[in-house]
Design a protein around this motif. Structure first.
Motif, mmCIF file in Angstrom:
data_model
loop_
_atom_site.group_PDB
_atom_site.id
_atom_site.type_symbol
_atom_site.label_atom_id
_atom_site.label_comp_id
_atom_site.label_asym_id
_atom_site.label_seq_id
_atom_site.Cartn_x
_atom_site.Cartn_y
_atom_site.Cartn_z
ATOM 1 N N GLU A 85 0.693 -1.117 -0.495
ATOM 2 C CA GLU A 85 0.288 -0.222 -0.142
ATOM 3 C C GLU A 85 0.780 0.927 0.205
ATOM 4 N N GLY A 86 1.529 0.940 1.258
ATOM 5 C CA GLY A 86 2.880 2.338 0.857
ATOM 6 C C GLY A 86 3.201 2.975 -0.146
ATOM 7 N N LEU A 87 4.314 2.010 -1.242
ATOM 8 C CA LEU A 87 4.725 1.992 -2.056
ATOM 9 C C LEU A 87 3.711 2.785 -3.157
ATOM 10 N N VAL A 88 2.125 1.982 -3.656
ATOM 11 C CA VAL A 88 1.681 2.651 -4.694
ATOM 12 C C VAL A 88 1.000 4.072 -3.711
ATOM 13 N N THR A 89 0.983 4.329 -2.925
ATOM 14 C CA THR A 89 0.120 5.769 -2.796
ATOM 15 C C THR A 89 1.284 6.634 -2.237
ATOM 16 N N ARG A 90 2.345 6.035 -2.507
ATOM 17 C CA ARG A 90 3.901 7.028 -2.360
ATOM 18 C C ARG A 90 3.757 7.572 -4.311
ATOM 19 N N ASN A 91 3.555 6.707 -5.003
ATOM 20 C CA ASN A 91 2.795 6.992 -6.794
ATOM 21 C C ASN A 91 1.892 7.409 -7.098
ATOM 22 N N LEU A 92 0.994 7.133 -6.723
ATOM 23 C CA LEU A 92 -0.272 7.711 -7.063
ATOM 24 C C LEU A 92 -0.822 8.519 -8.093
ATOM 25 N N ASP A 93 0.733 9.757 -7.518
ATOM 26 C CA ASP A 93 0.530 11.545 -8.709
ATOM 27 C C ASP A 93 1.234 10.236 -9.950
ATOM 28 N N ARG A 94 2.099 8.900 -9.986
ATOM 29 C CA ARG A 94 2.653 8.647 -11.761
ATOM 30 C C ARG A 94 1.858 7.572 -12.141
ATOM 31 N N ILE A 95 1.105 6.780 -11.389
ATOM 32 C CA ILE A 95 0.492 5.909 -11.899
ATOM 33 C C ILE A 95 -0.543 6.346 -13.020
ATOM 34 N N LYS A 96 -0.832 5.710 -14.107
ATOM 35 C CA LYS A 96 -2.310 6.315 -15.187
ATOM 36 C C LYS A 96 -2.413 4.810 -15.825
ATOM 37 N N LEU A 97 -3.407 5.107 -15.683
ATOM 38 C CA LEU A 97 -4.126 3.734 -16.432
ATOM 39 C C LEU A 97 -4.367 3.495 -17.873
#
Length: 97
Positions: A85-97
């Protein structure tokens, strides 16, 4: 006693400097919005653009995607071994679908 005082003073002065260095972003990417499509990017691109993701985790993401299909949400990344979860949260602004 004098050595201990000098050591304490040095730690007091150095601590804020080391914390400030950790909070800065990579100047190479300063002012640039970094995004990556987790459904189409290769392992090398994922490793380069996601914080905390090295080549091994990036390869696990690609393998998971190949086996299970496209990610529908960023949170689905937590199903990949080594991605929390922490890794995903840290990268939310970078992740696109």
């Amino acid at each position: 006693m004098f050595k201990q005082i000098v050591l304490i003073m040095a730690l007091i002065v150095a601590a804020p400097l080391s914390l400030a260095a950790d909070s800065k972003t990579n100047p190479k990417y300063e002012g640039i919005e970094i995004t990556v499509n987790i459904n189409s990017a290769g392992a090398e691109e994922l490793a380069a653009l996601l914080n905390g993701v090295g080549l091994k985790k990036a390869q696990a993401i690609v393998s998971y995607r190949d086996e299970h299909g496209s990610f529908k949400t960023a949170q689905e990344l937590t199903a990949v071994k080594g991605i929390g979860e922490g890794l995903v949260t840290r990268n939310l602004d970078r992740i696109k679908l």
